[in-house]
Scaffold this active site. Sequence first.
Site, PDB file in Angstrom:
ATOM      1  N   GLU A  17       0.921  -1.141   0.024  1.00 59.04           N
ATOM      2  CA  GLU A  17      -0.248   0.122  -0.411  1.00 59.04           C
ATOM      3  C   GLU A  17       1.055   1.104  -0.560  1.00 59.04           C
ATOM      4  OE1 GLU A  17      -3.486   0.365   2.354  1.00 59.04           O
ATOM      5  OE2 GLU A  17      -2.463   1.791   3.692  1.00 59.04           O
ATOM      6  N   THR A  48      -4.167   4.475  -1.239  1.00 62.85           N
ATOM      7  CA  THR A  48      -4.818   5.217  -0.421  1.00 62.85           C
ATOM      8  C   THR A  48      -5.522   6.637  -0.659  1.00 62.85           C
ATOM      9  OG1 THR A  48      -3.510   6.672   0.841  1.00 62.85           O
ATOM     10  CG2 THR A  48      -3.841   4.215   1.569  1.00 62.85           C
ATOM     11  N   HIS A 152     -13.679  -2.510  14.715  1.00 65.32           N
ATOM     12  CA  HIS A 152     -14.485  -1.483  14.456  1.00 65.32           C
ATOM     13  C   HIS A 152     -13.877  -0.797  15.772  1.00 65.32           C
ATOM     14  CE1 HIS A 152     -15.580   2.574  12.635  1.00 65.32           C
ATOM     15  NE2 HIS A 152     -14.770   2.338  11.803  1.00 65.32           N
TER      16      HIS A 152
END
Length: 291
Positions: A17, A48, A152
Amino acid sequence: MKLTEIINNKKPTLSFEVFPPKTDSVFETVKVATEEIAKLKPAFMSVTYGAGGGTSRYTLEIAKDIEEKYQVPTLAHLTCVSSTKETVRTRIKEIREAGLENIMALRGDLTPELEKSDRATWDYRHAVDLIRDIKEVDENICIGGACYPEIHPESANQAEDIRYLKEKVEAGCSFLTTQMFFDNNLLYNFLYKIREAGIEVPIVAGIMPITNANQVDRAIKLSGSFMPQRFKSLVDKFGDSPAAMKQAGIAYATDQIIDLLANGVNHIHVYSMNKPDVAAKIQSNLSEIIS
Ligand code: FAD
């Protein structure tokens, strides 16, 4: 290329990433770093999307550059919570027009301003709304979503989190990438629970190599991840020496990845933080394991 073509089979993959710059002044530096990572020819790269969409142009430019120049498939991230439907639909079309086939569909974090505003006025409340929108714009886009082995932070409990995760998959997510985690047992436990709940899409494990002590607090704050004692000891011992900390952090991440692969988690996504040397070292550490 659609990422499902890469991750729907059992062959192990390593992907990286990168994140776009916040300003024009560092665009070239970031581009060079992302290109260095692309030259490693990972299975794919994700780019991103800056919180609130401030860097959307850069996300697209970098993703397009990586695909065109290095033929590395990319995954362009897109968030929705602070955007209007019109803006988001424009972004989806731009991604398609750039020839990209994969979108990571995210809600985005809630800013203090958003928290204070009336939710009834929001065009998007959850990533599932974005996934449905993407499907409406173009049925053929390959969509990924985020998942959280340690829940989360806004979820009341894991059962609720997994219920909503299943809704995302049913709306059109073809794979899920995990939030970073530092204890593989948390992932194994999560995998057991989601498979039991009937979520069958491939899971890409997100691994963050912590290469300097300052990153630790930030990573915990961002992710809420549990830090095992083994990891804390390493930071205590080597945190003051940048070179030693870097070496130890890469070794820890490598060890985590090897354990994941040995236990059948075949797709590893490294949060490489635009650091080509870190990405290259992890790749070379795995050269006989992922080829
Ligand atoms: P959602 O799936 O919407 O979930 C958010 C919360 O809402 C969860 O608690 C969930 O259980 C709950 N929920 C979901 N659906 C419903 C529903 N229908 N009803 C009620 N509750 C519901 N942020 C960025 O700004 N840019 C990035 O590029 C980026 N990339 C990321 C990549 C990965 C792999 C991960 C794990 C996170 C990334 N993030 C990024 C951070 C992400 O935006 C935040 O974690 C955000 O708070 C949640 O996004 P989400 O897509 O998981 O949201």
